[in-house]
Design an enzyme around this catalytic site. Sequence first.
Site: not given
Length: 541
Positions: A293, A327
């Site tokens: 990720e 993020c």
Amino acid sequence: MSNAYFRVEEPKNEPYLSYAPGTPEREALKEELSRLKGEVLEIPAIIDGKEVWTDRVEEVVMPHNHGHVLGRVHLCGEKEVKMAIESSLRAQREWADLPWEERAAVFLRAADMVTGPYRYTMNAATMLAQSKTPYQSEIEAVGELADFLRFNAWYLAKIMGDQPHSPDGIWNRVEYRPLEGFVFAVSPFNFTAIAGNLPSAPAMCGNVALWKPSLEAVYSNYFFMKILMEAGLPDGVIQFLPGLGADVGDPALASEHLAGLHFTGSVGTFNHLWRTIGENIDRYRTYPRVVGETGGKDFIFAHESAGVEELVVAALRAAYEYQGQKCSAASRIYMPESLAEAFTERFLEEVAKISMGDVEDFSNFMTAVISRKAFDKITSYIEMARGSDEAEILAGGGSDDSKGYFVEPTLIRTSNPDFVTMREEIFGPVLTMYVYPNEQFEETMDLCDRTSPFALTGAIFARNRYVVKQMADRFRFSAGNFYINDKPTAAVVNQQPFGGSRKSGTNDKAGSVINLLRWLSARAIKEAKVSPTEWRYPYMG
Ligand code: NAD
């Protein structure tokens, strides 16, 4: 061997404590902060359940007060990685043979230790070493971490019960085996919860894992490693290997026993790791599962029917909480001309009220960014905006690294939708606004979709329901986590499974069944109740 079907009770998300004035948790947290600050913690590697001290040592400092040393971490290299791999391979069989519910029990215990006796330690450690406010720390280093551990145990139980059909005369079964070899878990600085989950999820599935924490989060991560050990994690199941990236990464990826990579971090690092795995492919005994990720360039897109107040709150929180180092943080906002003036006025009013400073002053909404490197990178983007005639700094723009790495919450307005701060991940408190003509709504959605290579999170704001549907359809592939009339941050385990596509990662949704399946290798077992004794088929007459 199990003599019953054991049930994992469906968990509830861990409630967050408020730390409001007068609450007992506020006092307890303050005490823990001053206790930790009063010591310099020696952080070893943990290999085969034992502390390993090396002669390469690095200091752990507080980003908001970089003169204060919190700890000294001992760095691993090839020798320690090789020891760790050997120990993992020794531990592998016994751990894999342990019934799944016994393995899950270790992590369920760890979850209750995180939310119970070690709650303030996990919170304070993350506040001090990763510069989080009490609330930002509570929601993840306590809440999300415990949620990952508890829900994964529950998901694992469901997977184990997922069995194939058996027609008359046959008994079909599927066994969910761990991977053969070790999983290499490489974690980022910004979430203690993600760091804890990266080695734990594969380990719960019966795998052994090598965990390389980020040196910028190693302090809190080490406390969690100790919790796992106290919870009964057998020696060698998870090896804790702090070190510089390549010093740990190269020998781990060179091993023929690499069975998986569980990564969260930046695109550049993930591309490098994937490329190295590709180059080494002939040596591996099994095809490694690669889960990563990565970054984001997360957007808020307002339609002319949106409400200004809700946009202001969403943009402010999503862009500046944890200094924009999530993020999922909003870093570009698309604003229709008809709302731009009202939005900007109200946004600037609210940004002016943001307080920034030490994590121990609980009135602060923001603190410092993680490191000198991050500070330099973020301020260089601000300078690019300052020097450009396509951009204007409407709020913030200042920074100060004399005591800690502080960057003001910054709003840039650009006339160029492809301006560098609209495209690249900055990972700091910098939001860029592009104002579009109302009648160019559809073209601007196309623009938003193609401007950056990422597809992690995105939020739309509109009151017109036809438009909500139109936007949700248009942005189907623009974000793995999509928000309607809400900020694009703060995904919760078991509510919004998290992950993005395109250059944001493999979208294997941390803290979900989707992720756990990557750490299991199914074996289908067919058993004939009465084996055939005739080889000819009836059609043969
Ligand atoms: P990073 O890529 O700099 O580091 C991540 C980890 O990789 C660290 O532990 C680092 O030491 C390690 N590493 C670096 N080079 C290595 C090598 N050669 N071999 C092995 N390991 C190596 O990322 P970061 O600054 O820690 O984290 C921020 C990034 O993470 C941002 O891009 C952010 O968007 C991303 N992130 C993504 C998610 C998500 O779920 N998509 C969540 C959190 C953070």
